[in-house]
Write a protein that holds these residues in place. Structure first.
Motif, PDB file in Angstrom:
ATOM      1  N   SER A 238     -67.669  29.313   0.001  1.00  0.00           N
ATOM      2  CA  SER A 238     -66.305  29.285  -0.535  1.00  0.00           C
ATOM      3  C   SER A 238     -65.345  28.859   0.561  1.00  0.00           C
ATOM      4  CB  SER A 238     -65.917  30.659  -1.080  1.00  0.00           C
ATOM      5  OG  SER A 238     -65.880  31.601  -0.025  1.00  0.00           O
ATOM      6  N   TYR A 239     -64.093  28.684   0.168  1.00  0.00           N
ATOM      7  CA  TYR A 239     -63.120  28.207   1.146  1.00  0.00           C
ATOM      8  C   TYR A 239     -61.709  28.480   0.639  1.00  0.00           C
ATOM      9  CZ  TYR A 239     -61.688  25.319   5.113  1.00  0.00           C
ATOM     10  OH  TYR A 239     -61.171  24.882   6.296  1.00  0.00           O
TER      11      TYR A 239
ATOM     12  N   ASP B 203     -58.193  28.001  -0.981  1.00  0.00           N
ATOM     13  CA  ASP B 203     -57.800  27.233  -2.162  1.00  0.00           C
ATOM     14  C   ASP B 203     -56.316  27.450  -2.427  1.00  0.00           C
ATOM     15  OD1 ASP B 203     -57.680  29.786  -3.198  1.00  0.00           O
ATOM     16  OD2 ASP B 203     -59.338  29.531  -4.608  1.00  0.00           O
ATOM     17  N   SER B 204     -55.865  27.181  -3.639  1.00  0.00           N
ATOM     18  CA  SER B 204     -54.444  27.308  -3.961  1.00  0.00           C
ATOM     19  C   SER B 204     -53.965  28.743  -3.817  1.00  0.00           C
ATOM     20  CB  SER B 204     -54.173  26.798  -5.380  1.00  0.00           C
ATOM     21  OG  SER B 204     -54.947  27.524  -6.335  1.00  0.00           O
ATOM     22  N   SER B 205     -54.853  29.714  -4.095  1.00  0.00           N
ATOM     23  CA  SER B 205     -54.452  31.117  -3.939  1.00  0.00           C
ATOM     24  C   SER B 205     -54.201  31.451  -2.469  1.00  0.00           C
ATOM     25  CB  SER B 205     -55.516  32.045  -4.526  1.00  0.00           C
ATOM     26  OG  SER B 205     -56.735  31.968  -3.805  1.00  0.00           O
ATOM     27  N   THR B 206     -54.945  30.806  -1.579  1.00  0.00           N
ATOM     28  CA  THR B 206     -54.725  30.989  -0.143  1.00  0.00           C
ATOM     29  C   THR B 206     -53.366  30.430   0.258  1.00  0.00           C
ATOM     30  OG1 THR B 206     -57.113  30.575   0.100  1.00  0.00           O
ATOM     31  CG2 THR B 206     -55.811  30.705   2.112  1.00  0.00           C
TER      32      THR B 206
ATOM     33  N   SER C 207     -59.079  33.526  -1.764  1.00  0.00           N
ATOM     34  CA  SER C 207     -59.719  32.216  -1.630  1.00  0.00           C
ATOM     35  C   SER C 207     -60.630  32.052  -2.827  1.00  0.00           C
ATOM     36  CB  SER C 207     -60.518  32.134  -0.317  1.00  0.00           C
ATOM     37  OG  SER C 207     -61.672  32.952  -0.382  1.00  0.00           O
ATOM     38  N   SER C 208     -61.502  31.073  -2.774  1.00  0.00           N
ATOM     39  CA  SER C 208     -62.439  30.890  -3.883  1.00  0.00           C
ATOM     40  C   SER C 208     -63.588  31.895  -3.842  1.00  0.00           C
ATOM     41  CB  SER C 208     -63.010  29.466  -3.853  1.00  0.00           C
ATOM     42  OG  SER C 208     -63.746  29.247  -2.662  1.00  0.00           O
ATOM     43  N   ARG C 209     -63.639  32.745  -2.811  1.00  0.00           N
ATOM     44  CA  ARG C 209     -64.715  33.725  -2.698  1.00  0.00           C
ATOM     45  C   ARG C 209     -64.426  34.962  -3.546  1.00  0.00           C
ATOM     46  NH1 ARG C 209     -68.873  34.001   0.825  1.00  0.00           N
ATOM     47  NH2 ARG C 209     -67.936  32.399   2.137  1.00  0.00           N
TER      48      ARG C 209
END
Length: 566
Positions: free
Chosen positions: A153-154, A156-159, A471-473
């Motif tokens: 994962s990495y 993303d927009s939520s980050t 993140s996407s995690r």
């Protein structure tokens, strides 16, 4: 945008695919990674930036091998470097070193994993996380270091939303190629993570289980850290903690996408609290398995706290929540003793004098062992289930068709819990530290010299809860506090476990030192099991011989005439 010219050592950084020129014009707020910085208790200016291919570094070659393609800090000229004793195990080496008269000066570690050549300070993250406003009011394009192909994962927009509008400190690489100034971010640390001693609310533990309860509290979305002051030597006085040394116990939680990670992770940090409550430059001593490639790019090393928690690939906060128990000290000696001892352990570790083992020599066990060698005898909890381990060994060996699988479960159930489980190590150390400082004015046991120093040097103890970065995690959780809890949280069928496969990283034979004793893997059949098996075979043999003898006697008796009846 205002610029300054800074001399930087030319180093090839394959992470960014860029060579840093010997001198470049840097935007306002950007500085070299060692400029006006600290690495834990040591001034960063006493180090040099190199990579692992360094040919002029007076440190063990084994230490450099793990960082051939990454940026490290190595000791500069005219400083003393931590060593190791050839042919001696890590525990004896630290104990011998600690018993010798010390100069009071902390020696330098062989290597510190830095990862990036520049630091961008006081940068305001603009919407979308593609630009930042620098401290002189200008704007600078920012892009994120690429995601490792093996990382699940990495950001993303939520980050981006989480960082939006926050002032941050960024480790990375200033790139001016193609006439376009861009800052390539590797680590992003919010300035509002700063500790605020004056605002900490005093809330002592009411019972020992409260420490575990702090960790177990359900994870909630948060933009900042939570703190709780457990104890202070001088209640009511102004808490002037500027430049106070610290000894920090870091507990990382369970990942939400890896069942093997439910035990969490453990590390010890040393450093000083900054004038504005900063702690991004504390040195974290992070032990991981050296014999495999981490999918997140983690390498066992001493490294700055911001790298440890907030690196975009390897940072702990991108895949689980974390917790800290921090002892604020009035004297650096207890923290320096641990740091000096653990640096010797790293020298042994990189040489492969011992191996990382998930039961007997993991992140918790190695750290606790350093304290034990220094003289802090953290009370033990005992093994989980020695008797159950016998049946578990037989069951798992039969189920998996592997004696090695049985050996693993046997070792888990027989290992001392403070060495096996990060959460138990965190709890046991925290509770004992509170006991040592003497909440009732007296310690409950006779203290060793190192424990007496702890009692004298600790001025305050507080807790920190650090949120997981969106993140996407998947969202992580608290780590398990027992092996039974671990079994209850994973699927019953191990084939259904979520596991992240990793590639092996064999240690080159050319780097092995003949002075290092080869550490043998545990026998597939543990001694007690072998003893029980041997006893069983012997008992069966005795039974068979007795039965055979009985048959012989019976046959002989059948041939003897009966006595006459009178």
């Amino acid at each position: 945008m205002a610029r300054k010219v800074l001399g930087v050592i030319a180093v090839g950084i394959t992470t960014f695919g860029i060579v840093i020129p010997a001198a470049m014009a840097l935007p306002a707020g950007v500085k070299g990674a060692l400029e006006t910085e600290a690495i834990g208790l040591l001034p960063a200016e006493t180090f040099r930036l190199r990579d692992g291919k360094c040919t002029d570094c007076a440190v063990p070659k084994q230490s450099l091998w793990y960082f051939e393609n990454d940026l490290i800090a190595v000791p500069g000229a005219n400083v003393t470097v931590s060593g190791y004793t050839e042919g001696m195990n890590r525990l004896g080496d630290v104990a011998k070193w600690a018993a010798a008269p010390q100069s009071g000066q902390l020696n330098h570690p062989s290597v510190v994993w830095i990862g990036a050549p520049h630091i961008l300070e006081n940068a305001l993250v603009l919407p979308g996380m593609q630009r930042v406003r620098t401290q002189d009011g200008g704007e600078l394009p920012m892009k994120l270091v690429p995601k490792l192909p093996t990382n699940l994962s990495y950001a993303d927009s939520s980050t981006a939303t989480w960082f939006d509008g926050r002032t941050v400190r960024v480790r990375g690489k200033f790139d001016s190629t193609n006439a376009k100034d861009t800052f390539v971010a590797r680590t992003i640390w919010p300035d509002d993570f700063a500790l605020q001693p004056g605002n900490m609310k005093t809330s002592p533990l009411q019972k020992p289980s409260d420490l575990a309860a702090f960790v177990r509290e359900p994870v909630k979305a948060s933009r900042g850290i939570d703190t709780r002051l457990l104890w202070e030597r001088h209640p009511g006085q102004t808490r002037d903690w500027k430049q106070k040394p610290v000894l920090g116990f870091v507990l990382n939680g369970a990942q939400g996408d890896d069942d093997e990670s439910l035990g969490g992770h453990f590390a010890i940090a040393t450093g000083r609290i900054g004038d504005k409550g900063e702690w991004a430059d504390w040195a974290v001593n992070n032990f991981y398995n050296l014999d495999s490639f981490s999918e997140k790019g983690i390498v066992a090393a001493t490294l700055p706290m911001d790298n440890y928690l907030m690196d975009l690939n390897s940072g702990q906060q991108y895949y689980r929540p974390s917790y800290m128990l921090v002892a604020v000290l009035n004297n650096a000696r207890t923290a320096a003793a641990f740091q000096g001892g653990v640096q010797r352990v790293f020298n042994h570790f990189y040489r492969h004098d011992f191996q990382y083992r998930h039961a007997s020599a993991n992140c918790a066990g190695i750290s606790v062992d350093v304290f034990e060698s220094l003289g802090w005898h953290i009370p033990e909890r005992g093994p989980t289930a020695p008797l159950k381990s016998l049946a578990a060994y037989a069951y798992v060996s039969a189920k998996d068709g592997s004696l090695q699988s049985g050996r693993k479960i046997y070792d888990y159930l027989n290992e001392e819990q403070t060495r096996l489980l990060p959460a138990i190590a965190f709890e046991a150390a925290g509770l004992d530290l509170l006991n040592i400082v003497g909440l009732d004015g007296k310690a409950e046991r006779a203290l060793t010299p190192y424990e007496q120093q702890l009692r004298s040097d600790v001025d305050a103890i507080f807790l920190v809860r650090i949120p997981q970065i969106p993140s996407s995690r998947a969202t992580g959780s608290a780590p398990v506090f027992s092996f039974d809890e671990f079994r209850a949280r994973v699927p019953e069928n191990q084939a259904d476990w979520k596991i992240v496969p990793v590639e092996p990283r064999p240690f080159p034979d050319a780097l092995r030192d003949s002075s290092s004793e080869k550490e043998e893997d545990p026998a597939a059949v543990p001694g007690p099991i072998a003893g029980i098996g041997a006893f069983g075979v012997l008992a069966a043999l005795v039974f068979w011989r007795r039965k055979r003898r009985t048959k012989v006697i019976t046959r002989q008796t059948d041939r003897v005439p009966e006595e006459p009846v009178h």
